[in-house]
Design a protein around this motif. Structure first.
Motif, PDB file in Angstrom:
ATOM      1  N   PHE A 132      75.814  15.901   0.751  1.00 46.44           N
ATOM      2  CA  PHE A 132      76.027  17.205  -0.334  1.00 46.44           C
ATOM      3  C   PHE A 132      74.975  18.195  -0.077  1.00 46.44           C
ATOM      4  N   SER A 133      75.298  19.332  -0.445  1.00 47.13           N
ATOM      5  CA  SER A 133      74.214  20.532  -0.217  1.00 47.13           C
ATOM      6  C   SER A 133      73.307  20.490  -1.197  1.00 47.13           C
ATOM      7  N   GLU A 134      71.983  20.735  -0.860  1.00 45.13           N
ATOM      8  CA  GLU A 134      70.910  20.810  -1.477  1.00 45.13           C
ATOM      9  C   GLU A 134      70.074  22.108  -0.961  1.00 45.13           C
ATOM     10  N   GLY A 135      69.694  22.903  -2.054  1.00 46.49           N
ATOM     11  CA  GLY A 135      68.918  24.248  -1.750  1.00 46.49           C
ATOM     12  C   GLY A 135      69.178  24.916  -0.555  1.00 46.49           C
ATOM     13  N   GLY A 136      70.631  25.270  -0.921  1.00 48.82           N
ATOM     14  CA  GLY A 136      71.175  26.171   0.303  1.00 48.82           C
ATOM     15  C   GLY A 136      71.657  25.549   1.500  1.00 48.82           C
ATOM     16  N   ILE A 137      71.104  25.806   2.551  1.00 49.20           N
ATOM     17  CA  ILE A 137      71.697  24.971   3.745  1.00 49.20           C
ATOM     18  C   ILE A 137      71.141  23.602   4.071  1.00 49.20           C
ATOM     19  N   ASN A 138      70.168  23.149   3.074  1.00 48.44           N
ATOM     20  CA  ASN A 138      69.816  21.500   3.406  1.00 48.44           C
ATOM     21  C   ASN A 138      71.211  20.732   3.239  1.00 48.44           C
ATOM     22  N   LEU A 139      71.183  19.345   3.734  1.00 48.36           N
ATOM     23  CA  LEU A 139      72.197  18.545   3.598  1.00 48.36           C
ATOM     24  C   LEU A 139      71.441  17.267   3.031  1.00 48.36           C
ATOM     25  N   SER A 140      72.024  16.521   1.822  1.00 52.52           N
ATOM     26  CA  SER A 140      71.112  15.379   1.397  1.00 52.52           C
ATOM     27  C   SER A 140      72.186  14.281   1.094  1.00 52.52           C
ATOM     28  N   SER A 141      71.546  13.051   1.282  1.00 47.62           N
ATOM     29  CA  SER A 141      72.398  11.853   1.055  1.00 47.62           C
ATOM     30  C   SER A 141      71.289  10.655   0.883  1.00 47.62           C
ATOM     31  N   ASN A 142      71.820   9.756  -0.088  1.00 47.96           N
ATOM     32  CA  ASN A 142      71.113   8.399  -0.058  1.00 47.96           C
ATOM     33  C   ASN A 142      72.124   7.394   0.187  1.00 47.96           C
ATOM     34  N   SER A 143      73.175   7.745   1.004  1.00 46.51           N
ATOM     35  CA  SER A 143      74.407   6.536   1.014  1.00 46.51           C
ATOM     36  C   SER A 143      74.120   5.926   2.443  1.00 46.51           C
ATOM     37  N   MET A 144      73.654   4.610   2.450  1.00 45.58           N
ATOM     38  CA  MET A 144      73.578   3.967   3.490  1.00 45.58           C
ATOM     39  C   MET A 144      74.679   4.022   4.607  1.00 45.58           C
ATOM     40  N   GLY A 145      74.513   4.426   5.831  1.00 49.00           N
ATOM     41  CA  GLY A 145      75.236   4.517   6.939  1.00 49.00           C
ATOM     42  C   GLY A 145      75.835   5.990   7.090  1.00 49.00           C
ATOM     43  N   SER A 146      75.525   6.695   6.290  1.00 49.42           N
ATOM     44  CA  SER A 146      75.864   8.252   6.337  1.00 49.42           C
ATOM     45  C   SER A 146      75.095   8.950   7.429  1.00 49.42           C
ATOM     46  N   LYS A 147      75.725   9.645   8.379  1.00 50.97           N
ATOM     47  CA  LYS A 147      75.291  10.196   9.490  1.00 50.97           C
ATOM     48  C   LYS A 147      75.322  11.534   9.605  1.00 50.97           C
ATOM     49  N   LEU A 148      74.319  12.260  10.363  1.00 48.32           N
ATOM     50  CA  LEU A 148      74.532  13.523  10.889  1.00 48.32           C
ATOM     51  C   LEU A 148      74.451  13.320  12.499  1.00 48.32           C
ATOM     52  N   VAL A 149      75.463  13.986  13.209  1.00 51.30           N
ATOM     53  CA  VAL A 149      75.535  13.880  14.735  1.00 51.30           C
ATOM     54  C   VAL A 149      75.679  15.368  15.191  1.00 51.30           C
ATOM     55  N   VAL A 150      74.764  15.158  16.322  1.00 51.76           N
ATOM     56  CA  VAL A 150      74.764  16.821  16.835  1.00 51.76           C
ATOM     57  C   VAL A 150      74.581  16.633  18.499  1.00 51.76           C
ATOM     58  N   LYS A 151      75.400  17.171  19.206  1.00 49.48           N
ATOM     59  CA  LYS A 151      75.315  16.954  20.564  1.00 49.48           C
ATOM     60  C   LYS A 151      74.651  18.108  21.238  1.00 49.48           C
ATOM     61  N   PHE A 152      73.765  18.050  22.405  1.00 44.72           N
ATOM     62  CA  PHE A 152      72.956  19.229  22.594  1.00 44.72           C
ATOM     63  C   PHE A 152      72.707  18.842  24.139  1.00 44.72           C
ATOM     64  N   THR A 153      71.996  19.945  24.622  1.00 49.68           N
ATOM     65  CA  THR A 153      71.417  20.003  26.156  1.00 49.68           C
ATOM     66  C   THR A 153      70.052  20.038  26.083  1.00 49.68           C
ATOM     67  N   GLY A 154      69.425  19.421  27.112  1.00 49.93           N
ATOM     68  CA  GLY A 154      67.994  19.604  27.101  1.00 49.93           C
ATOM     69  C   GLY A 154      67.241  18.518  26.966  1.00 49.93           C
ATOM     70  N   ASP A 155      65.862  18.224  27.310  1.00 50.89           N
ATOM     71  CA  ASP A 155      65.181  16.966  27.328  1.00 50.89           C
ATOM     72  C   ASP A 155      64.549  16.595  26.004  1.00 50.89           C
ATOM     73  N   ALA A 156      64.705  17.464  24.836  1.00 51.21           N
ATOM     74  CA  ALA A 156      64.006  17.161  23.594  1.00 51.21           C
ATOM     75  C   ALA A 156      64.505  17.806  22.478  1.00 51.21           C
ATOM     76  N   VAL A 157      64.299  17.007  21.263  1.00 49.88           N
ATOM     77  CA  VAL A 157      64.992  17.320  19.938  1.00 49.88           C
ATOM     78  C   VAL A 157      63.901  17.169  18.704  1.00 49.88           C
ATOM     79  N   LYS A 158      63.816  17.917  17.999  1.00 50.93           N
ATOM     80  CA  LYS A 158      62.999  17.871  16.834  1.00 50.93           C
ATOM     81  C   LYS A 158      64.122  18.045  15.486  1.00 50.93           C
ATOM     82  N   MET A 159      63.467  17.713  14.299  1.00 47.99           N
ATOM     83  CA  MET A 159      64.107  17.667  13.147  1.00 47.99           C
ATOM     84  C   MET A 159      63.289  18.161  12.074  1.00 47.99           C
TER      85      MET A 159
END
Length: 809
Positions: free
Chosen positions: A453-480
C-alpha cells in the motif's frame, strides 16, 4: 586434508571419498609440505590403497618436449644450464606450454640449491613442486592426470620460495612429457604503452626513458582492462628493481621480481587461458625486493594483449573519511578539516562498500608511513604515503572484486621508508561506484506482488511475508532508497534468481537511507526482487519494508508477465498430502508438509492465492532450492497474486508449494489456499516415481525404535527414530498412514532439511506425500525422523510409514 596427529607409529585406514560414481577416476596424493606444529617432519608414508573395483593401468605421458623447444614460451629471466636445461631464480619467471591430452609430467634437476615451483593448468592452481634434494639428480614429477583431452596450458613459475635447508630458490627444468603433441601458443601482440590513457596510474608514478613509467612507492598501481585470454608485460629490469604484485580480476596471481645485475628490457607472460574477458590487470609496487637490490623500483614499458584495451569506469562516489559510515578504531584526530590522521600502530579505518572497485584519496608528505590494506580479510598491497612534499594523491586499491558487499581496512602499520620522518597516515576520502538513474517504487515498470500500500506519496509499504517488488534493469549496479525506522524489518534480495545479502531497514528514527544492493553484475539485463522476509531484529516493533526508489546505471525494462494460467485442480498439478476443494477450483490445506507440485517452462512463475485472517505461511521451492516463504495472512479475504521467481531460464522447472504449518500471531489458523498458477511457458506432465519399496524392506535402514503395524507398516513415537533409504533417480514420495494420534515427521534429503510432514488427521487413512522432485539422476539418501512434535488436536506423536516410491532403484 587429512591431518591426524599420532603419538606413535601405526597403520591407519583413511576414507578418501564415497559416492564418486562408477568412474574411472584418478586419485592424486601429494606431499603438501605442511604439518601441524607437534610433528617433527612432513613425511607421508603410504602402505596401500583400497578401491571398490579393479585399479586400471594408466597411460603414461610419453611425448617429450625439451624445455628449450620453441613450443615452450620463456617468460622473464631464464638461462641455459647443461645443454638443454633452463635455469632461473627470478621470482615470477615462467615456462609455458600448450599441449593436448589428459596428463602432463615434468623432468627437472633437483638439488641442494633448488626452490619451489608454482604450477597452474588452464589458469587454475595445482600443487607446488619442491625441487630440493641433498644431491643433484634428474627427477620426473607428475603434474596432473585426468585433465581431459585438451588443449591445456601449463605454467611453471619461479615462486622465489624454498625450504629452509635449500641454499637458493633455483628451478632447473629439463623437459616436459605429455600424452600428445605440444601446440603452438598464439602470443598476445596488441601493444598498449604503459603511459596510454587507458592504463590507470594510481599513486606516484613518473616517466623514465620515454614511455616507461617508474615508481618505488609501495601501493602505487597500474590498472588495465582488456579483452582476450592472455596478457604479457615488458618491464625494464635492473640492479635497483623490486618485486611487483600481480592481480587479475581481483585474484592474486603471483609476485614478479624485476631485479637483474644489469639494466635491460624483459618480457613477462602474466597469464594465459583467462577466457575472452573482459579482464582487469593490476600491477602494484610491493615495496619489497631481494637483498642484492639497491631499491624497490618498478619500471614498466608496455603491455601486450590479444583483444583490445578498454576504458575503466572509475569509482566516483565520494565518502569523506570522517563520514559516520567510516569506522575509526584506535587513535585518529582531525587534520585540515575533514582529513583524519594517525601514527599509532594498529589504528584502523574500516569501510563497508559494494561494487568491484575502490579508491582512496590521501595526503602524502615527508612524515608519512606505510598503510596496511585488507579487503574481506585478505591482505592487499601496502601503500607508502611518503612524498618529498605534502600533496593530495589518489590510490586505486582494487578492481574486479565482484558484487560485494566488501569490507576495506586501512591500518597504520608503524612502518616507513628511511627518508620519512614519521609513520603518519592522513586519509581524506574514499571513492566507490554509485548508480544514478532513479525509478520510483510505484513506477509501472516495478511489478508489485502480494500486499503493498502507498505510504507518504510514492513510497510503497508492506509487512506481508512473501510480498515482492520486482524490477528489470540494465547495467552492472543497483541501489534502493528506503525509509528506515523503528518498526522496520529485513528485506530478502534476489538478482537473476540468486540470493543476495539481506537488508535490515531498522533504525532508531524514521529516515531515508540508500542501500547498495549489488555492483559489478555485467552490463546485461537483470531482474531484482525485493522480498518481505517477515524477519526483524529484536529491537524492531514490526517487519515493515517501506521502499521509495531504485537507482540503476542503465535503464528499466518492461517485464514479461507469466500469462499461461494453470488452475490449482488441473491434473498437471500434483497434489501431495491432504488438499480439499474450497470455492470451486481453489485447493486448501492446513496439513503441514502437504504440497502442490507444478512442472513448467519459461523463466518466471506466479501464484494466485486467497489471502485471509486464517491463512498461514507457504514454503516455496523451485528446482529443489528454497525460495522466499509467502505469508497469506490478511485481515479480510481476497485474491492476491504472488510472484515466486523471475530469471529462472527457459526451463523446464519444478515448483513446490508446501504448507509450512507456521503462521503469524494474528492469524487464526495456518491454511494455504491456492487458486491458480501462471507461467510464461506451458505446464508439463510430471513423471511420478513408481518403484515401490515397502517400509520393512531390508534396503530401508531402521534406526531407533520401530515396530510393525498393520502388515508392512512401520510405526514409532520415539523422538529421533529414523528410517533411511538410499536410492537413485530425481524424485521420491512416501506413503504414510495419517490419523488422530499422529505427529510430525522431519525429512532430510542428502543431508539438507526438507519441509516437515504433519501426519495428523481426524480419521485413519493412507496418504501419499511428495517429498522432492528435480534431485538429479544420481544417488540420494532420504532420512525420515520422528520429530516428537505434533499439533494440539493430536493425542500422540506417532509416525507410521507404509512405503517409499522412487523414480530409480
Amino acid at each position: 586434508m587429512l591431518t591426524y596427529m599420532i603419538l606413535e607409529y601405526r597403520n591407519r585406514d583413511y576414507v578418501i571419498a564415497y559416492g564418486l560414481g562408477n568412474g574411472p577416476h584418478v586419485l592424486e596424493v601429494t606431499v603438501s609440505g605442511n604439518k601441524r606444529s607437534e610433528s617433527t617432519g612432513v613425511f607421508l608414508v603410504i602402505d596401500a590403497f583400497f578401491v571398490s573395483d579393479q585399479p586400471q593401468a594408466m597411460i603414461e605421458p610419453s611425448t617429450q618436449i625439451e624445455s628449450d623447444n620453441s613450443f615452450v614460451i620463456q617468460s622473464g629471466n631464464w638461462s641455459s644450464e647443461g645443454g638443454i636445461n633452463l635455469i632461473s631464480n627470478a621470482m615470477g619467471s615462467k615456462l609455458i606450454i600448450e599441449f593436448m591430452g589428459d596428463a602432463v609430467k615434468m623432468n627437472a634437476v633437483a638439488g641442494p640449491n633448488r626452490g619451489i615451483a608454482n604450477i597452474r593448468i588452464d589458469g587454475q592452481f595445482y600443487p607446488d613442486i619442491d625441487l630440493f634434494d641433498t644431491e643433484y639428480r634428474n627427477k620426473d614429477y607428475i603434474i596432473a592426470y585426468g585433465l581431459g583431452s585438451g588443449p591445456h596450458v601449463l605454467e611453471v613459475t619461479v615462486s622465489g620460495n624454498k625450504r629452509a635447508e635449500a641454499t637458493a630458490a633455483y628451478l632447473v627444468i629439463d623437459a616436459f612429457l605429455t600424452s600428445e603433441q605440444a601446440q603452438t601458443i598464439i602470443e598476445p601482440e596488441i601493444r598498449v604503452e604503459s603511459d596510454n590513457s587507458k592504463v590507470i596510474q594510481s599513486g606516484n608514478w613518473s616517466n623514465e626513458g620515454g614511455i616507461n613509467v617508474v615508481s618505488n612507492a609501495a601501493g602505487s598501481k597500474l590498472v588495465l582492462k582488456f579483452t582476450g585470454d592472455a596478457v604479457k608485460m615488458n618491464a625494464a629490469v635492473g640492479p635497483n628493481r623490486g618485486i611487483a604484485n600481480i592481480r587479475i580480476d581481483g585474484k592474486h596471481y603471483f609476485d614478479l621480481d624485476l631485479y637483474d645485475r644489469e639494466y635491460r628490457n624483459l618480457v613477462y607472460t602474466i597469464a594465459y587461458g583467462l577466457g575472452e574477458g573482459p579482464h582487469t590487470l593490476e600491477v602494484t609496487v610491493s615495496g619489497n625486493k631481494r637483498s642484492e637490490s639497491t631499491d624497490s623500483f618498478l619500471a614498466i614499458a608496455i603491455f601486450f594483449i590479444k583483444g583490445e584495451a578498454q576504458s575503466l569506469i572509475e569509482p566516483d562516489t565520494r565518502t569523506e573519511s570522517d563520514n559516520r559510515s567510516v569506522l575509526p578504531s584506535g587513535n585518529w584526530f582531525s587534520e585540515g578539516g575533514i582529513n583524519i590522521a594517525s601514527n599509532e600502530t594498529g589504528s584502523k579505518l574500516v569501510v563497508k562498500f559494494t561494487g568491484d572497485a575502490i579508491k582512496m584519496n590521501v595526503v602524502t608528505g615527508p612524515n608519512r608511513g606505510i598503510a596496511h590494506v585488507q579487503i574481506d580479510g585478505n591482505s592487499y598491497s601496502d601503500i607508502d604515503l611518503y612524498d618529498i612534499e605534502f600533496r593530495n594523491k589518489e590510490y586505486t586499491i582494487a578492481y574486479g572484486l565482484g558484487n560485494g558487499p566488501h569490507t576495506l581496512e586501512i591500518t597504520v602499520s608503524g612502518n616507513k621508508r628511511l627518508e620519512s620522518s614519521n609513520t603518519y597516515l592522513v586519509v581524506h576520502a574514499f571513492f566507490s561506484f554509485e548508480p544514478s538513474n532513479r525509478i520510483e517504487s510505484d513506477n509501472g515498470f516495478v511489478i508489485q506482488s502480494g500486499n503493498w500500500f502507498s505510504e507518504g506519496g510514492i513510497n510503497l509499504s508492506s509487512n506481508s511475508m512473501g510480498s515482492k517488488l520486482v524490477v528489470k534493469f540494465t547495467g552492472d549496479a543497483v541501489k534502493m532508497n528506503a525509509v528506515a525506522g523503528p518498526n522496520r524489518g529485513i528485506a530478502g534480495i534476489r538478482i537473476d534468481g540468486q540470493p543476495y545479502p539481506d537488508i535490515d531497514l531498522y533504525d532508531t528514527e524514521f529516515r531515508n537511507r540508500d542501500y547498495r544492493i549489488a555492483y559489478g553484475l555485467d552490463h546485461g539485463s537483470h531482474v531484482l526482487e525485493v522480498n518481505v522476509s517477515g524477519n526483524k531484529r529484536a529491537e524492531s516493533t514490526d517487519t515493515y519494508l517501506v521502499v521509495d526508489t531504485f537507482l540503476v546505471f542503465g535503464e528499466v525494462k518492461p517485464l514479461q508477465e507469466p500469462g499461461n494460467r494453470i488452475e490449482s485442480d488441473n491434473a498437471l498439478v500434483i497434489q501431495s498430502g491432504y488438499w480439499f476443494s474450497e470455492g470451486g477450483v481453489n485447493l486448501a490445506s492446513d496439513s503441514t508438509g502437504s504440497k502442490l507440485v507444478l512442472k513448467f517452462t519459461g523463466d518466471a512463475v506466479k501464484m494466485n492465492a486467497v489471502a485471509g485472517p486464517n491463512r498461514g505461511i507457504a514454503n516455496i521451492r523451485i528446482d529443489g532450492r528454497p525460495y522466499p516463504d509467502i505469508d497469506l495472512y490478511e485481515p479480510e479475504y481476497r485474491n492476491r497474486e504472488y510472484i515466486m521467481a523471475y530469471g529462472l531460464g527457459q526451463g523446464p522447472h519444478l515448483l513446490e508449494v508446501t504448507v509450512s504449518g507456521n503462521k503469524r500471531a494474528e492469524a487464526t489458523s495456518n491454511y494455504v489456499v491456492v487458486d491458480a498458477f501462471s507461467a510464461i511457458g506451458q505446464a508439463q506432465t510430471i513423471l511420478e516415481p513408481s518403484n515401490r519399496i515397502e517400509s520393512d524392506n531390508s534396503l530401508v535402514v531402521k534406526d531407533g525404535t520401530w515396530y510393525s503395524e498393520g502388515e508392512v507398516n512401520l510405526a514409532s513415537n520415539t523422538t529421533g527414530s529414523k528410517l533411511v533409504l538410499k536410492f537413485t533417480g530425481d524424485a521420491v514420495k512416501m506413503s504414510a498412514v495419517v490419523g488422530p494420534n499422529r505427529g510430525i515427521a522431519n525429512v532430510r534429503i542428502d543431508g539438507q532439511p526438507y519441509p516437515d510432514i504433519d501426519l495428523y488427521d481426524s480419521s485413519y487413512a493412507r496418504r501419499d506425500y511428495t517429498l522432492a522432485y528435480g534431485l538429479g539422476d544420481g544417488m540420494h539418501t532420504i532420512v525420515v525422523s520422528v520429530s516428537g512434535n505434533r499439533r494440539l488436536e493430536s493425542n500422540d506423536n506417532f509416525v507410521v510409514i507404509d512405503a517409499f516410491f522412487v523414480s530409480g532403484n
